[in-house]
Write a protein that holds these residues in place. Structure first.
Motif, PDB file in Angstrom:
ATOM      1  N   LYS A 116      52.307  70.810   6.971  1.00  0.00           N
ATOM      2  CA  LYS A 116      51.545  71.107   5.742  1.00  0.00           C
ATOM      3  C   LYS A 116      50.582  72.281   5.915  1.00  0.00           C
ATOM      4  O   LYS A 116      49.873  72.648   4.982  1.00  0.00           O
ATOM      5  N   LYS A 119      50.829  75.500   3.510  1.00  0.00           N
ATOM      6  CA  LYS A 119      50.358  75.176   2.165  1.00  0.00           C
ATOM      7  C   LYS A 119      48.843  74.979   2.156  1.00  0.00           C
ATOM      8  O   LYS A 119      48.151  75.410   1.235  1.00  0.00           O
ATOM      9  N   ILE A 299      47.343  67.040  -0.161  1.00  0.00           N
ATOM     10  CA  ILE A 299      47.590  67.328   1.248  1.00  0.00           C
ATOM     11  C   ILE A 299      46.712  66.379   2.053  1.00  0.00           C
ATOM     12  O   ILE A 299      45.485  66.480   2.034  1.00  0.00           O
TER      13      ILE A 299
END
Length: 326
Positions: A116, A119, A299
Motif C-alpha cells: 500500500k 498509494k 489504507i
C-alpha cells in the motif's frame, strides 16, 4: 482496589511461582510500601475472599484469572494522565535545536504494508503540501533499527509530532501547557471551531489517535475544498511569553517547520475555549494529519503517537522519500 492491594496483585502477576507473605513484603518496598508480614497476610486474606488470589497452604499465593482481569481494569484507571506525563517527559528529553537543526525531536511512528506504500505516499503528498503538518521531514525505515522494530512486509513512516513544538519552547525557557487534543472544523480554509475535544490529563490514550481511529476527520476535504475536519490541539502559554513565541515561530517557519494555526489574545477565549489567567491560547496542528488522510482512504495503518525521540539528521524530505517509492 486500594494502592496496597493493587501492588500485591502486580507482584503476584509477575511471578510464575507461588510466593509467600515474607517475599511479598520485601517486594512491596519497591512500590514504596512498607508492611510487616502480618499486615501483608491481612491484605492477602482480603484478596482471597474476593477470589483474586488462591492459597497454597503455607507456601503462599498465586494470582487467579479473575485477579489478572481486576489488575488490568485497575491499571487502565491508573494510567489516566499517562499521555500528559509522556508529553512532558519527551519534551524535556528532546535536545533538538531549531537554530542548528541538530538533535533529537519527537516522532509519531506508523507502519504501512508495503503493498500500500505507493498509494499511501500519493495520498500524503496533498497533506505535506498543506498547512496541516508540522514539517516536511519524515523517517522511512524498511528494516529494524536500535530503537524501532519494523514488522515483516511493512514500511515504517515517522512523522514529526506536534509535541516537538513543546520541546523547542521548553529549551527557550517557555512553559507550554497541552490542554486538549481534538477535531478542528475548517471553513473557507480557516479554523472555525473544535467539534470534539479530549483533555490530555484525563486520558490514557492519545486523543488525536482516538479521533483518527474513529474516522472523525476529513483532512482531504479541508485541503481540497477548504471545508473539512483536521486533527489539532489547544495549548496555553503565559502572556509574557507571547512575543517571544512568535519570534521563535518565525525561525521555525524559515527552517521548514509549521504547526501553529492561530494565536489567541491575552486572557481571551480562542475558538470559544477559555484560557487561564494571564495566558494565551494557541491552536497547533496534529502531527498525525497525514496518517488520518490514509485512514480516510481506507489504507490501514498501525500507529503509535508521541512515540520516539529520533535524530533530525536521519530524516528525509517528504518529496525525496516520495520519489523513492514512485
Amino acid at each position: 482496589m486500594n494502592r496496597t492491594l493493587l501492588s500485591i496483585l502486580k507482584i503476584l502477576s509477575k511471578e510464575n511461582k507461588i510466593i509467600g507473605s515474607k517475599e511479598i513484603s520485601k517486594k512491596l518496598k519497591m512500590h514504596g510500601i512498607n508492611l510487616s508480614e502480618r499486615t501483608v497476610r491481612y491484605h492477602l486474606k482480603i484478596l482471597d475472599e474476593r477470589g483474586l488470589t488462591k492459597v497454597f497452604g503455607k507456601e503462599g499465593r498465586k494470582i487467579t484469572e479473575k485477579g489478572r482481569k481486576e489488575l488490568e481494569t485497575a491499571s487502565t484507571v491508573e494510567k489516566v494522565g499517562f499521555i500528559i506525563n509522556k508529553i512532558e517527559s519527551l519534551s524535556y528529553l528532546s535536545d533538538f535545536d531549531i537554530n542548528s537543526l541538530k538533535g533529537r525531536l519527537i516522532l509519531n511512528i506508523t507502519y504501512i504494508h508495503e503493498s500500500k506504500i505507493k498509494k499511501a505516499f500519493k495520498v500524503m503528498e496533498n497533506v505535506f503540501n498543506s498547512p496541516y503538518v508540522m514539517g516536511h521531514k519524515v523517517l522511512i525505515l524498511e528494516k529494524d533499527t536500535e530503537n524501532i522494530l519494523v514488522p515483516k512486509d511493512h514500511i515504517c513512516i515517522g512523522t514529526i509530532c506536534s509535541v516537538t513544538l513543546n520541546a523547542i519552547l521548553l529549551k527557550a525557557g517557555i512553559p507550554i501547557i497541552s490542554k486538549f487534543g481534538g477535531v478542528l472544523e475548517v471553513r473557507d480554509g480557516q479554523p472555525y471551531k473544535f467539534g470534539a475535544l479530549i483533555s490530555y490529563d484525563g486520558t490514557s490514550l492519545d486523543p488525536l489517535e482516538i479521533f483518527m481511529r474513529g474516522k472523525m476527520t476529513d483532512v482531504i476535504g479541508a485541503i481540497k475544498n477548504g471545508f473539512g475536519r483536521i486533527l489539532a490541539s489547544f495549548r496555553e502559554i503565559p502572556v509574557v511569553c507571547l512575543d517571544k513565541v512568535k519570534e521563535i515561530y518565525k525561525v521555525m517557519q524559515k527552517k521548514g517547520f509549521k504547526g501553529i494555526l492561530m494565536f489567541g489574545d491575552p486572557n481571551q477565549p480562542l475558538l470559544d475555549i477559555p484560557v487561564g489567567i494571564d495566558r494565551v491560547g494557541i491552536i497547533v496542528v496534529g502531527g498525525l494529519n497525514p496518517i488520518a488522510a490514509l485512514e480516510e482512504n481506507n489504507i490501514q495503518t498501525d500507529t503509535s503517537a508521541i512515540s520516539v525521540l529520533y535524530d533530525y539528521n536521519e530524516l528525509l524530505d517528504f518529496n525525496s522519500a516520495f520519489e523513492k517509492f514512485k
